[in-house]
Design a protein around this motif. Structure first.
Motif, PDB file in Angstrom:
ATOM      1  N   GLN A  64       1.005  -1.274  -0.042  1.00  0.00           N
ATOM      2  CA  GLN A  64       0.006   0.095  -0.063  1.00  0.00           C
ATOM      3  C   GLN A  64       0.860   1.228  -0.112  1.00  0.00           C
ATOM      4  O   GLN A  64       1.956   1.272   0.690  1.00  0.00           O
ATOM      5  N   ASP A  66       0.980   5.585   0.034  1.00  0.00           N
ATOM      6  CA  ASP A  66       0.116   6.852   0.428  1.00  0.00           C
ATOM      7  C   ASP A  66       1.369   7.755   0.422  1.00  0.00           C
ATOM      8  O   ASP A  66       2.383   7.730   0.374  1.00  0.00           O
ATOM      9  N   SER A 137      -3.356   2.317  -4.205  1.00  0.00           N
ATOM     10  CA  SER A 137      -2.774   3.849  -3.962  1.00  0.00           C
ATOM     11  C   SER A 137      -4.328   4.214  -3.821  1.00  0.00           C
ATOM     12  O   SER A 137      -5.180   3.767  -4.051  1.00  0.00           O
ATOM     13  N   ASP A 138      -4.048   5.610  -3.529  1.00  0.00           N
ATOM     14  CA  ASP A 138      -5.112   6.467  -3.441  1.00  0.00           C
ATOM     15  C   ASP A 138      -5.694   7.017  -4.768  1.00  0.00           C
ATOM     16  O   ASP A 138      -4.911   6.670  -5.851  1.00  0.00           O
ATOM     17  N   LYS A 162     -11.269   7.929  -2.639  1.00  0.00           N
ATOM     18  CA  LYS A 162     -12.214   8.443  -1.725  1.00  0.00           C
ATOM     19  C   LYS A 162     -13.135   9.548  -2.238  1.00  0.00           C
ATOM     20  O   LYS A 162     -12.557  10.580  -2.703  1.00  0.00           O
ATOM     21  N   CYS A 180     -15.684  12.118   4.607  1.00  0.00           N
ATOM     22  CA  CYS A 180     -15.448  10.915   3.546  1.00  0.00           C
ATOM     23  C   CYS A 180     -16.617  10.396   3.604  1.00  0.00           C
ATOM     24  O   CYS A 180     -17.443   9.993   4.401  1.00  0.00           O
ATOM     25  N   ALA A 183     -16.314   5.633  -0.904  1.00  0.00           N
ATOM     26  CA  ALA A 183     -14.815   5.130  -1.457  1.00  0.00           C
ATOM     27  C   ALA A 183     -15.324   4.126  -2.853  1.00  0.00           C
ATOM     28  O   ALA A 183     -16.425   3.405  -2.343  1.00  0.00           O
ATOM     29  N   THR A 199      -6.076   1.143   1.672  1.00  0.00           N
ATOM     30  CA  THR A 199      -4.787   1.932   1.984  1.00  0.00           C
ATOM     31  C   THR A 199      -4.709   2.025   3.413  1.00  0.00           C
ATOM     32  O   THR A 199      -3.877   2.850   3.942  1.00  0.00           O
ATOM     33  N   GLU A 203      -2.136   4.453   5.750  1.00  0.00           N
ATOM     34  CA  GLU A 203      -2.639   5.442   6.566  1.00  0.00           C
ATOM     35  C   GLU A 203      -2.425   5.369   7.896  1.00  0.00           C
ATOM     36  O   GLU A 203      -2.005   6.512   8.621  1.00  0.00           O
TER      37      GLU A 203
END
Length: 294
Positions: A64, A66, A137-138, A162, A180, A183, A199, A203
């Motif tokens: 993951q 970030d 990933s984001d 997200k 949020c 997602a 993720t 995070e």
């Protein structure tokens, strides 16, 4: 040249890793701020080299990635009016890649958040992995080209995008984050398992990073004044997190869980490693002068 005792150096490095500011370390350890600053630089260089040499051939299954925000000298919006702001002043992003199973920080990079840094980060990550992985990933678009360039088709890649709305009415304020509201999981390359498109571990590691390093704490005067020092502190933290700190779930360090180390390092080991990496002073020659003896 005077040299600090090993116990004193261990104390300073430990306090850096535990989130103390440099000036508080100077007061508690009863050394000058210049001494703390020099040890930070020496430790940062040694730890960056140690990570580069030892975190190789990582056999991970799920990785993951970030980015975590901080700033150097002044926030980006204040750089234009800041007095004597250096060239690197402003937003500073730390990119991290974590093995979801061992919790090892496989790769890190400090800099901007543009496509150039994304490509450098992904190239470094790909060079440290020993096998095909599932990567999450984001929704940062810079990852798209960077992952393709670093891995080609040899990766199972998905984005967790997200979606945010306005902050709740009850929590609105100057520093209130957006809420949020959902997602979505987007397959980008290969066949990523939807159950592991997440993720969360990256995070959570970013939260540990923000709490362990004074430079990342929000609303503080302990922020980095120099970009190089910020980078040195991240290098020290990464070695401490990977090789020294016991993970609560694994009961071993992330490096041991990932198979890149077979022993638990101590803070004394870190101090000795820094000493071994430091340049050795050269021999002092005879005093030379242009004046003739008379």
């Amino acid at each position: 040249m005077n040299k600090l005792p090993l116990a004193k150096r261990v104390q300073i490095i430990s306090m850096l890793c535990e989130g103390s500011s440099m000036r508080s370390i100077s007061r508690v350890a009863d050394v000058s701020i210049n001494t703390v600053s020099k040890l930070l630089v020496d430790a940062g260089k040694a730890c960056a080299t140690f990570h580069d040499e030892h975190v190789r051939g990582v056999k991970a299954r799920r990785v993951q990635v970030d980015e975590i925000w901080s700033f150097t000298y002044a926030k980006q919006k204040n750089v234009a009016t800041a007095k004597a702001a250096p060239e690197e002043a402003g937003d500073t992003w730390t990119w991290t890649a974590i093995d979801a199973e061992s919790k090892l920080i496989v790769s890190w990079l400090v800099g901007g958040r543009d496509s150039e840094y994304a490509m450098a980060f992904m190239d470094d990550l790909a060079g440290r992995l020993a096998n095909r992985v599932q990567l999450t990933s984001d929704g940062h678009k810079a990852y798209l080209e960077a992952v393709e360039g670093a891995f080609g088709g040899d990766v199972d890649y998905a984005m967790l995008v997200k979606m945010y709305g306005a902050a709740p009415e009850s929590a609105r304020g100057r520093y209130s984050p957006a809420e949020c509201i959902g997602a979505r999981k987007e397959r980008i390359e290969g066949s990523p398992d939807p159950k592991h498109v997440s993720t969360s571990y990256a995070e959570r590691q970013n939260l540990t990073m923000r709490m362990q390093m004074r430079r990342f704490t929000r609303l503080t005067n302990g922020f980095s004044k120099k970009f190089e020092n910020h980078m040195h502190m991240v290098a020290i933290y990464t070695v401490w997190y990977n090789f020294v700190k016991l993970h609560r779930a694994h009961k071993v360090t992330p490096a041991m869980a990932a198979g890149v180390s077979d022993r638990l390092m101590s803070m004394e080991d870190m101090a000795v490693m820094i000493d071994e990496a430091a340049p050795k002073p050269g021999k002092r020659g005879p005093y030379k002068t242009d004046k003739k003896a008379g």
